[in-house]
Motif scaffolding. Structure first.
Motif, PDB file in Angstrom:
ATOM      1  N   PRO A 262       3.673 -13.112  -8.434  1.00 17.41           N
ATOM      2  CA  PRO A 262       3.751 -12.564  -9.796  1.00 17.41           C
ATOM      3  C   PRO A 262       2.358 -12.457 -10.413  1.00 17.41           C
ATOM      4  CG  PRO A 262       4.709 -14.782  -9.680  1.00 17.41           C
ATOM      5  CD  PRO A 262       4.468 -14.344  -8.280  1.00 17.41           C
ATOM      6  N   GLY A 263       2.092 -11.326 -11.052  1.00 22.22           N
ATOM      7  CA  GLY A 263       0.774 -11.068 -11.612  1.00 22.22           C
ATOM      8  C   GLY A 263      -0.092 -10.199 -10.729  1.00 22.22           C
ATOM      9  N   ASP A 264       0.274 -10.054  -9.448  1.00 22.57           N
ATOM     10  CA  ASP A 264      -0.479  -9.189  -8.534  1.00 22.57           C
ATOM     11  C   ASP A 264      -0.324  -7.719  -8.923  1.00 22.57           C
ATOM     12  OD1 ASP A 264      -1.368 -11.284  -6.965  1.00 22.57           O
ATOM     13  OD2 ASP A 264       0.103 -10.980  -5.357  1.00 22.57           O
ATOM     14  N   ILE A 265      -1.307  -6.918  -8.520  1.00 21.71           N
ATOM     15  CA  ILE A 265      -1.225  -5.461  -8.597  1.00 21.71           C
ATOM     16  C   ILE A 265      -1.388  -4.932  -7.181  1.00 21.71           C
ATOM     17  CG2 ILE A 265      -2.211  -3.331  -9.501  1.00 21.71           C
ATOM     18  CD1 ILE A 265      -0.974  -4.993 -11.673  1.00 21.71           C
ATOM     19  N   CYS A 266      -0.369  -4.218  -6.696  1.00 24.22           N
ATOM     20  CA  CYS A 266      -0.424  -3.658  -5.344  1.00 24.22           C
ATOM     21  C   CYS A 266      -0.533  -2.140  -5.441  1.00 24.22           C
ATOM     22  CB  CYS A 266       0.830  -4.050  -4.562  1.00 24.22           C
ATOM     23  SG  CYS A 266       0.670  -3.790  -2.779  1.00 24.22           S
ATOM     24  N   GLU A 267      -1.512  -1.591  -4.726  1.00 22.20           N
ATOM     25  CA  GLU A 267      -1.760  -0.146  -4.751  1.00 22.20           C
ATOM     26  C   GLU A 267      -1.706   0.412  -3.331  1.00 22.20           C
ATOM     27  OE1 GLU A 267      -4.892   0.632  -8.300  1.00 22.20           O
ATOM     28  OE2 GLU A 267      -5.666  -0.495  -6.582  1.00 22.20           O
ATOM     29  N   VAL A 268      -1.025   1.542  -3.191  1.00 21.68           N
ATOM     30  CA  VAL A 268      -1.026   2.292  -1.939  1.00 21.68           C
ATOM     31  C   VAL A 268      -1.615   3.659  -2.225  1.00 21.68           C
ATOM     32  CG1 VAL A 268       0.348   3.253  -0.068  1.00 21.68           C
ATOM     33  CG2 VAL A 268       1.017   1.073  -1.100  1.00 21.68           C
ATOM     34  N   GLU A 269      -2.640   4.015  -1.483  1.00 21.91           N
ATOM     35  CA  GLU A 269      -3.303   5.306  -1.675  1.00 21.91           C
ATOM     36  C   GLU A 269      -3.262   6.093  -0.374  1.00 21.91           C
ATOM     37  OE1 GLU A 269      -7.514   7.235  -3.312  1.00 21.91           O
ATOM     38  OE2 GLU A 269      -7.293   5.057  -3.117  1.00 21.91           O
ATOM     39  N   ILE A 270      -2.922   7.379  -0.485  1.00 21.10           N
ATOM     40  CA  ILE A 270      -3.005   8.290   0.657  1.00 21.10           C
ATOM     41  C   ILE A 270      -3.887   9.458   0.247  1.00 21.10           C
ATOM     42  CG2 ILE A 270      -1.763   9.761   2.270  1.00 21.10           C
ATOM     43  CD1 ILE A 270       0.639   7.983   2.025  1.00 21.10           C
ATOM     44  N   GLU A 271      -4.834   9.746   1.090  1.00 25.04           N
ATOM     45  CA  GLU A 271      -5.808  10.802   0.835  1.00 25.04           C
ATOM     46  C   GLU A 271      -5.112  12.105   0.425  1.00 25.04           C
ATOM     47  OE1 GLU A 271      -9.276  13.155   3.418  1.00 25.04           O
ATOM     48  OE2 GLU A 271      -8.118  11.515   4.299  1.00 25.04           O
ATOM     49  N   GLY A 272      -5.552  12.683  -0.690  1.00 18.65           N
ATOM     50  CA  GLY A 272      -4.998  13.948  -1.160  1.00 18.65           C
ATOM     51  C   GLY A 272      -3.667  13.838  -1.864  1.00 18.65           C
ATOM     52  N   MET A 273      -3.121  12.619  -1.960  1.00 18.29           N
ATOM     53  CA  MET A 273      -1.790  12.452  -2.541  1.00 18.29           C
ATOM     54  C   MET A 273      -1.773  11.536  -3.754  1.00 18.29           C
ATOM     55  SD  MET A 273       0.530  12.196   0.917  1.00 18.29           S
ATOM     56  CE  MET A 273       2.014  11.941  -0.045  1.00 18.29           C
ATOM     57  N   GLY A 274      -2.839  10.788  -3.986  1.00 17.10           N
ATOM     58  CA  GLY A 274      -2.891   9.928  -5.145  1.00 17.10           C
ATOM     59  C   GLY A 274      -2.680   8.467  -4.822  1.00 17.10           C
ATOM     60  N   VAL A 275      -2.354   7.707  -5.866  1.00 14.88           N
ATOM     61  CA  VAL A 275      -2.209   6.247  -5.759  1.00 14.88           C
ATOM     62  C   VAL A 275      -0.876   5.830  -6.358  1.00 14.88           C
ATOM     63  CG1 VAL A 275      -3.169   4.003  -6.432  1.00 14.88           C
ATOM     64  CG2 VAL A 275      -4.716   5.920  -5.944  1.00 14.88           C
ATOM     65  N   LEU A 276      -0.129   5.050  -5.598  1.00 17.16           N
ATOM     66  CA  LEU A 276       1.085   4.403  -6.073  1.00 17.16           C
ATOM     67  C   LEU A 276       0.713   2.979  -6.474  1.00 17.16           C
ATOM     68  CD1 LEU A 276       4.214   4.035  -6.351  1.00 17.16           C
ATOM     69  CD2 LEU A 276       4.223   3.469  -3.900  1.00 17.16           C
ATOM     70  N   ARG A 277       0.914   2.634  -7.728  1.00 13.21           N
ATOM     71  CA  ARG A 277       0.483   1.332  -8.242  1.00 13.21           C
ATOM     72  C   ARG A 277       1.669   0.600  -8.860  1.00 13.21           C
ATOM     73  NH1 ARG A 277      -2.864   3.266 -11.269  1.00 13.21           N
ATOM     74  NH2 ARG A 277      -4.714   3.076  -9.955  1.00 13.21           N
ATOM     75  N   ASN A 278       1.844  -0.660  -8.463  1.00 11.29           N
ATOM     76  CA  ASN A 278       2.945  -1.471  -9.005  1.00 11.29           C
ATOM     77  C   ASN A 278       2.490  -2.901  -9.243  1.00 11.29           C
ATOM     78  OD1 ASN A 278       4.440   0.491  -6.781  1.00 11.29           O
ATOM     79  ND2 ASN A 278       5.603   0.296  -8.671  1.00 11.29           N
ATOM     80  N   PRO A 279       2.793  -3.463 -10.408  1.00 12.55           N
ATOM     81  CA  PRO A 279       2.609  -4.904 -10.612  1.00 12.55           C
ATOM     82  C   PRO A 279       3.740  -5.661  -9.923  1.00 12.55           C
ATOM     83  CG  PRO A 279       3.579  -3.940 -12.562  1.00 12.55           C
ATOM     84  CD  PRO A 279       3.323  -2.798 -11.613  1.00 12.55           C
ATOM     85  N   VAL A 280       3.584  -6.965  -9.823  1.00 11.44           N
ATOM     86  CA  VAL A 280       4.600  -7.827  -9.199  1.00 11.44           C
ATOM     87  C   VAL A 280       5.055  -8.854 -10.223  1.00 11.44           C
ATOM     88  CG1 VAL A 280       5.085  -9.451  -7.315  1.00 11.44           C
ATOM     89  CG2 VAL A 280       3.505  -7.528  -6.941  1.00 11.44           C
ATOM     90  N   ILE A 281       6.366  -9.040 -10.317  1.00 13.60           N
ATOM     91  CA  ILE A 281       6.923 -10.060 -11.200  1.00 13.60           C
ATOM     92  C   ILE A 281       7.935 -10.901 -10.428  1.00 13.60           C
ATOM     93  CG2 ILE A 281       6.609  -8.677 -13.285  1.00 13.60           C
ATOM     94  CD1 ILE A 281       9.651  -8.110 -13.222  1.00 13.60           C
ATOM     95  N   ASP A 282       8.284 -12.039 -10.959  1.00 13.53           N
ATOM     96  CA  ASP A 282       9.358 -12.856 -10.410  1.00 13.53           C
ATOM     97  C   ASP A 282      10.701 -12.375 -10.952  1.00 13.53           C
ATOM     98  OD1 ASP A 282       8.453 -14.652  -8.524  1.00 13.53           O
ATOM     99  OD2 ASP A 282       7.891 -16.175  -9.991  1.00 13.53           O
ATOM    100  N   GLU A 283      11.735 -12.498 -10.146  1.00 17.27           N
ATOM    101  CA  GLU A 283      13.080 -12.183 -10.600  1.00 17.27           C
ATOM    102  C   GLU A 283      13.475 -13.123 -11.740  1.00 17.27           C
ATOM    103  OE1 GLU A 283      17.639 -11.912  -8.785  1.00 17.27           O
ATOM    104  OE2 GLU A 283      16.042 -12.873  -7.634  1.00 17.27           O
ATOM    105  N   ALA A 284      14.042 -12.547 -12.767  1.00 16.28           N
ATOM    106  CA  ALA A 284      14.482 -13.362 -13.903  1.00 16.28           C
ATOM    107  C   ALA A 284      15.697 -14.183 -13.514  1.00 16.28           C
ATOM    108  CB  ALA A 284      14.820 -12.458 -15.087  1.00 16.28           C
ATOM    109  N   ARG A 285      15.740 -15.413 -13.997  1.00 18.36           N
ATOM    110  CA  ARG A 285      16.921 -16.264 -13.747  1.00 18.36           C
ATOM    111  C   ARG A 285      17.908 -16.123 -14.897  1.00 18.36           C
ATOM    112  NH1 ARG A 285      16.349 -19.990  -9.702  1.00 18.36           N
ATOM    113  NH2 ARG A 285      14.287 -20.100  -8.750  1.00 18.36           N
ATOM    114  N   ALA A 286      19.168 -16.134 -14.518  1.00 16.42           N
ATOM    115  CA  ALA A 286      20.217 -15.996 -15.539  1.00 16.42           C
ATOM    116  C   ALA A 286      20.181 -17.166 -16.498  1.00 16.42           C
ATOM    117  CB  ALA A 286      21.567 -15.908 -14.864  1.00 16.42           C
TER     118      ALA A 286
END
Length: 286
Positions: A262-286
């Motif tokens: 949790p708190g990480d930022i993960c990025e996937v980049e492919i040349e000519g296609m841009g960047v997919l960026r997502n933060p990471v969180i923990d699943e909320a507990r009921a």
């Protein structure tokens, strides 16, 4: 062309044509609200430019809430062990045939949305991948004709829950936890990229550090081979996805192992296609 799915001002899904920092609302101009529906039209992609010319308003791309490029594909094939170096780091022999499993839409989120680390595991891994999206139906497609069935491409982060993945010989469980993968940010038509999206640099960064770096030409089975192989078992439909596999550098194979936190930022980049960026969180507990 670069098409995005987003939430319009009325709160409903819409399809847009992105040009640089600006987006035209194609749904407002008379086209379907999803890429899924557009690809099912006989001349759907051909109608985009005319629809864009009718539009009177332009939206700022940076201000939009994106959705995954596809909303409900009938089939989303995922391909395992499709780079020699990844097969080696995973202690598998390179496969003689494509390794197929299914990924469900509930398991992915859009660009900018958080990936969710489930509360039952800490072994949450990243996988940078290219996605081929089908635009023309077909069964028993010849490899030589396969790329004519591909409408375009997108980026995928195939988040994997490793301890669940290897609880049996079938990987599906660990590959389909809710909101564990990223898909986006946009759909890039095939004519904007090299044939089969080959020769593109593919990179995964975790908090700015490069953990995966490869080229799509290094896939064991290229896009044409994968499309042909998938079509042997079932008729491919417009909007179907082929998630083409990840190269070496995954967290599972590292020493020490690297898991998404949790708190990480993960990025996937492919040349000519841009960047997919997502933060990471923990699943909320009921």
């Amino acid at each position: 062309m670069r098409l995005i799915a987003f939430i319009a001002g009325n709160g409903l899904p819409a399809l847009g044509l992105r040009t640089g920092s600006q987006v035209v609302n194609l749904t407002e101009a008379g086209l379907p609200s999803t890429l899924d529906a557009l690809l099912k039209l006989p001349d759907g992609l051909s109608a985009v430019k005319d629809a864009a010319a009718r539009a009177t308003r332009h939206l700022a791309f940076a201000e939009l809430k994106l959705l995954p490029p596809l909303q409900n594909p009938s089939k989303a094939f995922a391909i395992g062990l499709n780079y020699v170096d990844h097969a080696s780091e995973s202690n598998f022999e390179p496969p003689r045939h494509p390794v197929l499993f299914q990924r469900f839409p509930s398991s992915w989120v859009a660009h900018g949305e958080p990936l969710v680390r489930p509360r039952v595991s800490t072994q949450f891994d990243y996988e940078a991948e290219l996605v081929a999206i089908i635009g023309k139906a077909g069964r028993y497609i010849a490899k030589e004709e396969a790329l004519a069935h591909v409408a375009g491409y997108a980026i995928f982060n195939e988040g994997s829950i490793r301890d669940y993945q290897f609880r049996s010989g079938q990987w599906l469980w660990g590959k389909n936890f809710d909101r564990s993968g990223g898909f986006g940010p946009e759909f890039v038509t095939a004519d904007e990229l090299p044939a089969g999206a080959s020769g593109l640099q593919l990179t995964c960064r975790l908090n700015g550090e490069v953990l995966q770096s490869a080229n799509t030409r290094d896939m064991i089975f290229d896009v044409a081979t994968l499309v042909a192989a998938c079509s042997e078992g079932m008729e491919l439909q417009p909007g179907d996805m082929v998630i083409t596999g990840t190269p070496s550098g995954v967290g599972l194979a590292r020493t020490p192992q690297v898991w998404l936190q949790p708190g990480d930022i993960c990025e996937v980049e492919i040349e000519g296609m841009g960047v997919l960026r997502n933060p990471v969180i923990d699943e909320a507990r009921a």
